[in-house]
Design a protein around this motif. Structure first.
Motif, PDB file in Angstrom:
ATOM      1  N   ASP A  58      39.184 -19.974  -1.542  1.00  0.00           N
ATOM      2  CA  ASP A  58      38.826 -21.157  -0.765  1.00  0.00           C
ATOM      3  C   ASP A  58      39.753 -22.307  -1.155  1.00  0.00           C
ATOM      4  N   CYS A  69      39.301 -32.969  -0.352  1.00  0.00           N
ATOM      5  CA  CYS A  69      38.317 -32.240   0.448  1.00  0.00           C
ATOM      6  C   CYS A  69      36.978 -32.218  -0.266  1.00  0.00           C
ATOM      7  N   THR A  70      37.010 -32.050  -1.613  1.00  0.00           N
ATOM      8  CA  THR A  70      35.772 -32.041  -2.382  1.00  0.00           C
ATOM      9  C   THR A  70      35.096 -33.398  -2.336  1.00  0.00           C
ATOM     10  N   SER A 122      33.565 -34.028   1.103  1.00  0.00           N
ATOM     11  CA  SER A 122      32.358 -33.255   1.356  1.00  0.00           C
ATOM     12  C   SER A 122      31.155 -33.873   0.651  1.00  0.00           C
ATOM     13  N   ARG A 176      39.625 -25.310  -0.361  1.00  0.00           N
ATOM     14  CA  ARG A 176      38.912 -26.575  -0.619  1.00  0.00           C
ATOM     15  C   ARG A 176      38.652 -26.780  -2.108  1.00  0.00           C
TER      16      ARG A 176
END
Length: 412
Positions: A362, A370-371, A374, A364
């Motif tokens: 993954d 991206c983390t 999210s 991400r």
């Protein structure tokens, strides 16, 4: 994570073992020498004849198809009998199994691709080690991805493109290790380069076969064993009555020898029990590998099949080293202390690229933004992001299952 059942473990081991035997037995045939048609002892140099053996093994998959259909019909009758015994009105949504006709002439098109691709790969195996051959076959990911993008209009994600790029780097490293190794041993490195090009060309043809199978056979809803068995049958007929007889009359290097002398191959097999054993192992491993590959995909997932294929490459390399150093130096392959590290690095790149292409990694987890995003949007878009992730996962699994189910021959 749920534990594997005994049946699933057996299927995975069966796929790993038969797939490795497939590659090792084919290379072992090339390393054998025996008296042939002219009674002089020479190496078994018959890649097109090996393709003929492969098609015989694929034809045996029709036996598995008949057993599969019989089991489906037996389960249906059992369900009807149980309902009648309980005095319950039968309520079966599907009804009795409906099977397609055995003969499907459209399968001849991918059969021709299979014939050319396997034969080119077999010729390439004459000039490279079995481990290099097995690793270079990983290039099919690149060609299958590009062709599916062009002809099937399939949407490729960032992980797919990065995976193909990393695989390409691995292929360059593996190819360089093979060429440098042949040069250091003062052998003809042009043959090693020719072998690499032939193997890469074979994977282009095999990737085209995948696209053709999906375009022509997807709407017909044919069972994978049905497709493989028909390809074996048509390929066996084409090789027996067209290709092998025609190649017998084609001269080789102006020396008067045939380009493919099947009579000579039969004489060599008759005169060498060891060569006969390797040919029988190759034939049987093809049939069983197709069965185990299909069973693993259905019982588990295509992700497990990808991991097993990666383990197959390691097993082929490890067994080749053990055979060379512990048993017989006429078989197997030595480890080149000078350029062997390139092959190891190339193998690692192939592993990472394949895992990324199949979305086992993954991205991400490696991109901090991206983390962070999210976490910030978790409360705002919880429902939409949840459903979106479900759709992404299902799409990748369906796509992976579709591609891996159609590539049942790890052939090779």
């Amino acid at each position: 994570m749920a534990a594997f059942t005994c049946v699933q473990i057996f299927l995975m081991i069966g796929m790993l073992v038969t797939g490795s035997i497939n590659t090792l037995s084919k290379k072992a045939q090339n390393d054998c020498s025996a008296e042939g048609y002219k009674s002089d002892k020479h190496s078994f140099d018959h890649p097109w004849f090996q393709t003929w053996i492969m098609f015989i093994g694929e034809t045996l998959c029709l036996i598995g198809l008949c057993l599969h259909r019989r089991r489906e019909l037996k389960e249906y009758r059992k369900q009807v009998t149980e309902n009648d015994a309980l005095m319950v009105q039968p309520h079966i949504e599907v009804g009795p199994p409906v099977h397609a006709k055995i003969l499907q002439w459209v399968v001849i098109v991918p059969t021709c691709c299979d014939l050319v691709g396997t034969s080119l790969a077999g010729i390439g195996l004459l000039y490279v080690d079995a481990s290099v051959w097995q690793m270079l076959r990983g290039s099919i990911i690149i060609f299958a991805g590009i062709l599916s993008k062009i002809f099937l209009k399939r949407k490729l994600k960032l992980s797919h493109w990065l995976g193909m790029l990393i695989v390409m780097i691995g292929l360059v490293l593996v190819g360089c290790s093979s060429v440098f190794k042949s040069q250091s041993h003062k052998t003809n490195n042009s043959k090693a380069l020719l072998g690499i090009l032939l193997i890469m060309g074979s994977q282009i043809v095999s990737a085209s076969q995948m696209v053709i199978e999906e375009v022509f056979l997807k709407k017909r809803n044919l069972h994978p064993l049905h497709v493989v068995g028909l390809e074996g049958t048509y390929g066996f007929l084409l090789m027996s009555f067209v290709m092998l007889p025609a190649m017998y009359f084609i001269p080789k290097d102006g020396a008067g020898d045939s380009y493919e002398n099947s009579v000579d191959a039969l004489y060599q097999i008759y005169n060498s029990p060891r060569l006969l054993v390797f040919c029988l192992l190759y034939l049987g491993s093809i049939a069983f590998y197709n069965y185990f590959g299909l069973a693993v995909t259905r019982s588990l997932t295509a992700v497990h099949r990808t991991l097993i294929d990666a383990c197959r490459t390691m097993m082929v390399w490890g067994v080749d080293l053990i055979i060379y150093y512990a048993f017989d130096k006429n078989f197997g392959e030595p480890f080149d202390s000078t350029f062997g590290i390139l092959q190891i690095d190339g193998f690692l790149f192939l592993m990472i690229g394949t895992a990324m292409y199949n979305q086992l990694i993954d991205l991400r987890n490696f991109v901090p933004c991206c983390t962070f995003q999210s976490k910030e949007m978790k409360d705002v878009q919880h429902d939409s992001s949840y459903h979106g992730n479900i759709q992404d996962v299902s799409y990748s699994e369906d796509e992976s299952d579709n591609e891996n189910t159609k590539l049942l021959k790890g052939k090779r």
